[in-house]
Structure formats: C-alpha cells, structure tokens
Design a protein around this motif. Sequence first.
Motif, PDB file in Angstrom:
ATOM      1  N   ALA A  60      -1.992  33.186  21.802  1.00 29.36           N
ATOM      2  CA  ALA A  60      -3.416  33.464  21.999  1.00 29.36           C
ATOM      3  C   ALA A  60      -4.198  33.206  20.713  1.00 29.36           C
ATOM      4  CB  ALA A  60      -3.637  34.895  22.481  1.00 29.36           C
ATOM      5  N   LEU A  61      -3.655  33.616  19.584  1.00 28.17           N
ATOM      6  CA  LEU A  61      -4.323  33.395  18.297  1.00 28.17           C
ATOM      7  C   LEU A  61      -4.542  31.899  18.069  1.00 28.17           C
ATOM      8  CD1 LEU A  61      -5.426  34.556  15.641  1.00 28.17           C
ATOM      9  CD2 LEU A  61      -3.093  34.389  14.727  1.00 28.17           C
ATOM     10  N   ARG A  62      -3.505  31.106  18.335  1.00 29.48           N
ATOM     11  CA  ARG A  62      -3.655  29.659  18.140  1.00 29.48           C
ATOM     12  C   ARG A  62      -4.663  29.068  19.127  1.00 29.48           C
ATOM     13  NH1 ARG A  62       0.008  24.483  19.143  1.00 29.48           N
ATOM     14  NH2 ARG A  62      -1.609  23.050  18.486  1.00 29.48           N
ATOM     15  N   GLN A  63      -4.513  29.394  20.417  1.00 25.03           N
ATOM     16  CA  GLN A  63      -5.386  28.809  21.441  1.00 25.03           C
ATOM     17  C   GLN A  63      -6.857  29.144  21.174  1.00 25.03           C
ATOM     18  OE1 GLN A  63      -4.613  27.066  24.965  1.00 25.03           O
ATOM     19  NE2 GLN A  63      -6.444  26.456  23.869  1.00 25.03           N
ATOM     20  N   LEU A  64      -7.130  30.400  20.876  1.00 27.62           N
ATOM     21  CA  LEU A  64      -8.513  30.840  20.704  1.00 27.62           C
ATOM     22  C   LEU A  64      -9.170  30.277  19.447  1.00 27.62           C
ATOM     23  CD1 LEU A  64      -8.061  34.550  21.789  1.00 27.62           C
ATOM     24  CD2 LEU A  64      -9.025  32.681  23.148  1.00 27.62           C
ATOM     25  N   ASN A  65      -8.368  29.730  18.537  1.00 26.29           N
ATOM     26  CA  ASN A  65      -8.908  29.153  17.312  1.00 26.29           C
ATOM     27  C   ASN A  65      -8.830  27.631  17.270  1.00 26.29           C
ATOM     28  OD1 ASN A  65      -9.858  31.360  15.402  1.00 26.29           O
ATOM     29  ND2 ASN A  65      -7.935  32.165  16.202  1.00 26.29           N
TER      30      ASN A  65
ATOM     31  N   PRO B  87      -4.229  21.203  22.469  1.00 24.43           N
ATOM     32  CA  PRO B  87      -4.594  19.781  22.462  1.00 24.43           C
ATOM     33  C   PRO B  87      -3.437  18.810  22.663  1.00 24.43           C
ATOM     34  CG  PRO B  87      -5.613  20.913  20.608  1.00 24.43           C
ATOM     35  CD  PRO B  87      -4.724  21.902  21.287  1.00 24.43           C
ATOM     36  N   GLU B  88      -2.246  19.159  22.187  1.00 22.09           N
ATOM     37  CA  GLU B  88      -1.130  18.227  22.338  1.00 22.09           C
ATOM     38  C   GLU B  88      -0.689  18.067  23.794  1.00 22.09           C
ATOM     39  OE1 GLU B  88       0.829  21.961  20.390  1.00 22.09           O
ATOM     40  OE2 GLU B  88      -1.152  21.036  20.441  1.00 22.09           O
ATOM     41  N   TYR B  89      -1.240  18.884  24.690  1.00 18.11           N
ATOM     42  CA  TYR B  89      -0.901  18.785  26.117  1.00 18.11           C
ATOM     43  C   TYR B  89      -2.040  18.213  26.952  1.00 18.11           C
ATOM     44  CZ  TYR B  89       3.034  21.460  24.517  1.00 18.11           C
ATOM     45  OH  TYR B  89       4.155  21.865  23.823  1.00 18.11           O
ATOM     46  N   PHE B  90      -3.118  17.781  26.300  1.00 10.76           N
ATOM     47  CA  PHE B  90      -4.229  17.148  27.020  1.00 10.76           C
ATOM     48  C   PHE B  90      -3.755  15.828  27.634  1.00 10.76           C
ATOM     49  CE2 PHE B  90      -8.006  18.846  24.209  1.00 10.76           C
ATOM     50  CZ  PHE B  90      -7.684  20.144  24.571  1.00 10.76           C
TER      51      PHE B  90
ATOM     52  N   ARG C  12     -14.275  33.375  20.240  1.00 12.22           N
ATOM     53  CA  ARG C  12     -14.047  34.777  20.610  1.00 12.22           C
ATOM     54  C   ARG C  12     -13.913  35.683  19.387  1.00 12.22           C
ATOM     55  NH1 ARG C  12     -15.952  34.070  25.340  1.00 12.22           N
ATOM     56  NH2 ARG C  12     -14.636  33.113  26.905  1.00 12.22           N
ATOM     57  N   GLY C  13     -13.962  35.108  18.180  1.00 10.34           N
ATOM     58  CA  GLY C  13     -13.889  35.924  16.970  1.00 10.34           C
ATOM     59  C   GLY C  13     -12.522  36.517  16.715  1.00 10.34           C
ATOM     60  N   VAL C  14     -11.487  35.938  17.310  1.00  9.79           N
ATOM     61  CA  VAL C  14     -10.120  36.430  17.146  1.00  9.79           C
ATOM     62  C   VAL C  14      -9.501  35.708  15.952  1.00  9.79           C
ATOM     63  CG1 VAL C  14      -7.837  36.495  18.232  1.00  9.79           C
ATOM     64  CG2 VAL C  14      -9.884  36.983  19.586  1.00  9.79           C
ATOM     65  N   ARG C  15      -9.174  36.446  14.884  1.00  6.94           N
ATOM     66  CA  ARG C  15      -8.718  35.815  13.652  1.00  6.94           C
ATOM     67  C   ARG C  15      -7.339  36.282  13.176  1.00  6.94           C
ATOM     68  NH1 ARG C  15     -12.124  33.054  15.375  1.00  6.94           N
ATOM     69  NH2 ARG C  15     -14.153  32.628  14.447  1.00  6.94           N
ATOM     70  N   ASP C  16      -6.752  37.277  13.847  1.00 11.17           N
ATOM     71  CA  ASP C  16      -5.412  37.718  13.445  1.00 11.17           C
ATOM     72  C   ASP C  16      -4.639  38.180  14.679  1.00 11.17           C
ATOM     73  OD1 ASP C  16      -6.049  40.493  13.983  1.00 11.17           O
ATOM     74  OD2 ASP C  16      -6.936  40.656  11.982  1.00 11.17           O
ATOM     75  N   LEU C  17      -3.352  38.460  14.474  1.00 12.85           N
ATOM     76  CA  LEU C  17      -2.487  38.823  15.610  1.00 12.85           C
ATOM     77  C   LEU C  17      -2.939  40.097  16.310  1.00 12.85           C
ATOM     78  CD1 LEU C  17       1.102  37.926  14.361  1.00 12.85           C
ATOM     79  CD2 LEU C  17      -0.157  36.895  16.268  1.00 12.85           C
ATOM     80  N   GLU C  18      -3.432  41.061  15.549  1.00  7.30           N
ATOM     81  CA  GLU C  18      -3.885  42.315  16.174  1.00  7.30           C
ATOM     82  C   GLU C  18      -5.083  42.050  17.087  1.00  7.30           C
ATOM     83  OE1 GLU C  18      -3.049  45.698  17.468  1.00  7.30           O
ATOM     84  OE2 GLU C  18      -1.801  44.857  15.891  1.00  7.30           O
TER      85      GLU C  18
END
Length: 171
Positions: free
Chosen positions: A23-28, A100-103, A39-45
């Motif tokens: 989720a962290l990777r996808q959202l960034n 992106p590598e699965y587009f 979404r402002g998600v920047r860390d695992l928590e």
Amino acid sequence: MAFSLDTGRLHLREFTPEDAGFALRQLNEPSFIENIADRGVRDLEQARAYLLNGPMSGYESNGFGLWAVVEKPSGQIIGMCGLIKRPNLEHADLGYAFLPEYFGQGFAFEACTACIAAASRDFGLPQLLAIVNPDNTPSRRLLEKLGFRLQDTRVIHPGEPALCIYQRATG
C-alpha cells in the motif's frame, strides 16, 4: 470467511494490515498521485491505517471493498481492484490501481471483469459507477472496453477537480 475471486492469472483477496508495504508503494507511485489522489501516506504506519480505514472497513460495512490483486505465478501483489461504496454516490463504484510495471498487460481488464461479475453475482448490485480523472485516457478507454458509458462530469469530493462519472449495469 474472507471474500476472494480467482481469474486465469490473478487471485483477488481481502487486504490485511500485513499488506502495508504494498500500500505504501502503490499510494506513492507518481501515476497513482497524478491520476487518483495523493492520500498523504508516507510511512508503514500510515499505510496500515489506510488499509484499516479504507478497504478493510468496507469489507465490514458493505461486504466488499478494494481487494489486493495477486499475480498467481509470483504470489506478488501487483495492484488493487474492487468495489467502493462512497456516501456521496448513488451506486458503488469500481476502483482499481496497479503498479506501473504491470501496465499494458491486461491485468486491470481481467481484475475489473471479475469484480463486475462479483458485483452482480455475490453482492446483488444492479448498477456500478466508475469515477476517473478526465485526463486519464488509458483508464477511460478501459472503462469503455468494460461496457461503462460516460454519464456526467462533476465534482465528487469538495475542493477537488471535477471527475468523469461512468455507469453500467452489472448483469
């Protein structure tokens, strides 16, 4: 019992807090931020909180939500796809995002097709919406290929730009 779907190449399953790294990777991903939202998600928590308050809360309140899309051969999560019930929309909407590598490999079409079938068969939803950034031509083409038709362009979330609203029957 947790809900899941299978296609030829994919397994769609409910997210768990352990999926926070994905989720962290996808959202960034720049493509996610540009075409969906930051979404402002920047860390695992924060990623765990996103999963708990977003997809996972949908499973409890609606029986559905965004699901992790797992590529069967590798066992890797390659994206998210599913059904979202937003309070400001009349019907549930189909949502999806892939790394992106699965587009361009047909994964989004395959996952979305399974979710549309599940909307009717498993959840009794006669109609689905899909909302998309007007500039996101690849997603707009995918929605049309899936049988969605443009209904309107309007502001869905106050303070954000207008989005294209597509609709289709599930049956």
